[in-house]
Design a protein around this motif. Structure first.
Motif, PDB file in Angstrom:
ATOM      1  N   ARG A   1      13.157 -14.970  23.523  1.00 22.74           N
ATOM      2  CA  ARG A   1      13.094 -14.468  22.093  1.00 22.74           C
ATOM      3  C   ARG A   1      14.069 -14.949  21.206  1.00 22.74           C
ATOM      4  NH1 ARG A   1      12.454  -9.408  23.153  1.00 22.74           N
ATOM      5  NH2 ARG A   1      10.225  -9.105  22.330  1.00 22.74           N
ATOM      6  N   ASP A   2      15.220 -14.992  21.809  1.00 23.16           N
ATOM      7  CA  ASP A   2      16.497 -15.292  20.925  1.00 23.16           C
ATOM      8  C   ASP A   2      16.272 -17.005  20.634  1.00 23.16           C
ATOM      9  OD1 ASP A   2      17.699 -12.974  21.187  1.00 23.16           O
ATOM     10  OD2 ASP A   2      19.519 -13.531  22.527  1.00 23.16           O
ATOM     11  N   ALA A   3      15.783 -17.641  21.397  1.00 24.73           N
ATOM     12  CA  ALA A   3      15.524 -19.145  21.301  1.00 24.73           C
ATOM     13  C   ALA A   3      14.450 -19.170  19.982  1.00 24.73           C
ATOM     14  CB  ALA A   3      15.018 -19.818  22.501  1.00 24.73           C
ATOM     15  N   MET A   4      13.605 -18.431  20.119  1.00 23.30           N
ATOM     16  CA  MET A   4      12.466 -18.484  19.127  1.00 23.30           C
ATOM     17  C   MET A   4      13.043 -18.172  18.003  1.00 23.30           C
ATOM     18  SD  MET A   4       9.180 -18.712  18.187  1.00 23.30           S
ATOM     19  CE  MET A   4       7.866 -18.402  19.134  1.00 23.30           C
ATOM     20  N   LEU A   5      13.793 -17.118  17.741  1.00 22.94           N
ATOM     21  CA  LEU A   5      14.468 -16.286  16.605  1.00 22.94           C
ATOM     22  C   LEU A   5      15.160 -17.560  16.098  1.00 22.94           C
ATOM     23  CD1 LEU A   5      16.432 -13.139  16.471  1.00 22.94           C
ATOM     24  CD2 LEU A   5      17.106 -15.035  15.275  1.00 22.94           C
ATOM     25  N   ILE A   6      15.951 -18.319  16.721  1.00 24.91           N
ATOM     26  CA  ILE A   6      16.692 -19.526  16.197  1.00 24.91           C
ATOM     27  C   ILE A   6      15.838 -20.461  15.564  1.00 24.91           C
ATOM     28  CG2 ILE A   6      18.253 -21.267  16.467  1.00 24.91           C
ATOM     29  CD1 ILE A   6      19.533 -19.735  18.677  1.00 24.91           C
ATOM     30  N   SER A   7      14.815 -20.609  16.178  1.00 24.48           N
ATOM     31  CA  SER A   7      13.670 -21.630  15.629  1.00 24.48           C
ATOM     32  C   SER A   7      13.331 -21.386  14.515  1.00 24.48           C
ATOM     33  CB  SER A   7      12.634 -22.102  16.756  1.00 24.48           C
ATOM     34  OG  SER A   7      11.610 -21.117  16.386  1.00 24.48           O
ATOM     35  N   GLN A   8      12.910 -19.977  14.256  1.00 30.11           N
ATOM     36  CA  GLN A   8      12.279 -19.358  12.931  1.00 30.11           C
ATOM     37  C   GLN A   8      13.490 -19.314  11.908  1.00 30.11           C
ATOM     38  OE1 GLN A   8       9.076 -19.028  12.650  1.00 30.11           O
ATOM     39  NE2 GLN A   8       8.781 -19.876  14.751  1.00 30.11           N
ATOM     40  N   TYR A   9      14.667 -18.948  12.349  1.00 30.09           N
ATOM     41  CA  TYR A   9      15.551 -18.625  11.384  1.00 30.09           C
ATOM     42  C   TYR A   9      15.801 -20.110  10.574  1.00 30.09           C
ATOM     43  CZ  TYR A   9      19.989 -18.457   9.117  1.00 30.09           C
ATOM     44  OH  TYR A   9      21.135 -18.399   8.054  1.00 30.09           O
ATOM     45  N   GLN A  10      15.977 -21.034  11.458  1.00 35.61           N
ATOM     46  CA  GLN A  10      16.654 -22.517  11.091  1.00 35.61           C
ATOM     47  C   GLN A  10      15.412 -22.944   9.952  1.00 35.61           C
ATOM     48  OE1 GLN A  10      17.924 -24.626  14.566  1.00 35.61           O
ATOM     49  NE2 GLN A  10      19.836 -24.615  13.279  1.00 35.61           N
ATOM     50  N   ARG A  11      13.907 -22.755  10.102  1.00 29.88           N
ATOM     51  CA  ARG A  11      13.021 -23.060   9.233  1.00 29.88           C
ATOM     52  C   ARG A  11      13.194 -22.574   7.669  1.00 29.88           C
ATOM     53  NH1 ARG A  11      10.488 -23.558  14.054  1.00 29.88           N
ATOM     54  NH2 ARG A  11       8.906 -24.904  14.216  1.00 29.88           N
ATOM     55  N   MET A  12      13.595 -21.294   7.824  1.00 31.60           N
ATOM     56  CA  MET A  12      13.866 -20.604   6.498  1.00 31.60           C
ATOM     57  C   MET A  12      15.407 -21.088   6.113  1.00 31.60           C
ATOM     58  SD  MET A  12      13.048 -16.518   7.310  1.00 31.60           S
ATOM     59  CE  MET A  12      13.842 -16.239   8.705  1.00 31.60           C
ATOM     60  N   ALA A  13      16.325 -21.364   6.812  1.00 38.91           N
ATOM     61  CA  ALA A  13      17.523 -21.758   6.308  1.00 38.91           C
ATOM     62  C   ALA A  13      17.384 -23.285   5.734  1.00 38.91           C
ATOM     63  CB  ALA A  13      18.489 -21.735   7.585  1.00 38.91           C
ATOM     64  N   HIS A  14      16.714 -24.215   6.502  1.00 38.57           N
ATOM     65  CA  HIS A  14      16.452 -25.355   5.817  1.00 38.57           C
ATOM     66  C   HIS A  14      15.585 -25.436   4.496  1.00 38.57           C
ATOM     67  CE1 HIS A  14      17.236 -27.739   9.859  1.00 38.57           C
ATOM     68  NE2 HIS A  14      17.967 -26.695   9.650  1.00 38.57           N
ATOM     69  N   TYR A  15      14.810 -24.648   4.344  1.00 36.25           N
ATOM     70  CA  TYR A  15      14.034 -24.377   3.033  1.00 36.25           C
ATOM     71  C   TYR A  15      15.124 -23.983   2.003  1.00 36.25           C
ATOM     72  CZ  TYR A  15      10.318 -23.316  -0.191  1.00 36.25           C
ATOM     73  OH  TYR A  15       9.027 -22.913  -1.031  1.00 36.25           O
ATOM     74  N   ALA A  16      15.913 -22.851   2.308  1.00 34.18           N
ATOM     75  CA  ALA A  16      17.117 -22.734   1.156  1.00 34.18           C
ATOM     76  C   ALA A  16      17.839 -23.741   1.009  1.00 34.18           C
ATOM     77  CB  ALA A  16      17.860 -21.611   1.846  1.00 34.18           C
ATOM     78  N   ILE A  17      18.294 -24.735   2.165  1.00 37.59           N
ATOM     79  CA  ILE A  17      19.279 -26.033   1.814  1.00 37.59           C
ATOM     80  C   ILE A  17      18.500 -26.950   0.813  1.00 37.59           C
ATOM     81  CG2 ILE A  17      20.058 -27.871   2.955  1.00 37.59           C
ATOM     82  CD1 ILE A  17      20.664 -26.013   5.326  1.00 37.59           C
ATOM     83  N   THR A  18      17.210 -27.106   1.061  1.00 30.96           N
ATOM     84  CA  THR A  18      16.505 -28.131  -0.059  1.00 30.96           C
ATOM     85  C   THR A  18      16.239 -27.678  -1.476  1.00 30.96           C
ATOM     86  OG1 THR A  18      14.286 -27.367   0.587  1.00 30.96           O
ATOM     87  CG2 THR A  18      15.042 -29.084   2.005  1.00 30.96           C
ATOM     88  N   GLY A  19      16.317 -26.033  -1.528  1.00 31.08           N
ATOM     89  CA  GLY A  19      16.339 -25.640  -2.696  1.00 31.08           C
ATOM     90  C   GLY A  19      17.413 -25.759  -3.331  1.00 31.08           C
ATOM     91  N   TYR A  20      18.349 -25.592  -2.718  1.00 29.48           N
ATOM     92  CA  TYR A  20      19.895 -25.802  -3.561  1.00 29.48           C
ATOM     93  C   TYR A  20      20.026 -27.201  -3.816  1.00 29.48           C
ATOM     94  CZ  TYR A  20      21.858 -21.051  -2.260  1.00 29.48           C
ATOM     95  OH  TYR A  20      21.739 -19.496  -2.127  1.00 29.48           O
TER      96      TYR A  20
END
Ligand SMILES: [Fe+2]
Length: 166
Positions: free
Chosen positions: A99-118
């Motif tokens: 679950r932790d590995a899944m959590l990281i994969s999902q978290y990073q999708r959100m983080a990358h979206y924010a990075i492109t937004g900035y």
């Protein structure tokens, strides 16, 4: 109302990113309880603080242009948060490390979206000569990238290995 020029697009994107950040934080808040590794929980908590700082910066940039934060709904982040919550909170896992590995994969999708937004609003700010705010947005982008890297390191350092051994 039509978006007529780059200045208006810049403002619209800032408002969209503000909402994206709010949505992301509401979901990351839920993910903290789902994380079993304490380092991962800490990284999520730091991420929430970073995102709050980012939104405070966006709010003051909008303010410097005589604009409020508005009431945009970022549909991209809406999809990403829905996906993250479904995959991490609703799915069943044989081991917490998976679950932790899944959590990281999902978290990073959100983080990358924010990075492109900035990155986008930083580029618009520079083109518009709004240099002070461009520097602030670049800083937000870099902090988000540093935060994202903490998750990559956690995955490589221990979580993926534990998930493999599960
Ligand atoms: Fe969006």
């Amino acid at each position: 109302m039509a978006i007529e020029n780059l200045k208006q697009l810049y403002i619209a994107e800032l408002k969209d990113l503000y909402d994206a950040n709010e949505q992301a934080n509401a979901t990351v808040e839920k993910l903290i309880d789902a994380a079993s590794c304490s380092d991962l929980q800490d990284a999520l908590k730091r991420s929430i603080e970073g995102t709050k700082e980012g939104n405070a910066a966006i709010k003051s940039i909008l303010d410097s242009h005589g604009e409020g934060v508005g009431n945009a709904t970022c549909k991209g982040m809406k999809g990403l948060t829905k996906e993250a919550e479904e995959h991490v909170l609703d799915e069943e896992f044989g081991d917490d490390s998976v679950r932790d590995a899944m959590l990281i994969s999902q978290y990073q999708r959100m983080a990358h979206y924010a990075i492109t937004g900035y990155g986008t609003v930083e580029a618009f700010a520079k083109r518009l000569g709004d240099f002070e705010n461009a520097a602030t947005l670049e800083e937000c982008k870099e902090k988000t990238m540093e935060g994202d890297l903490r998750f990559t390191k956690l995955a490589h350092a221990s979580i993926n290995e534990k998930a493999m051994a599960a």
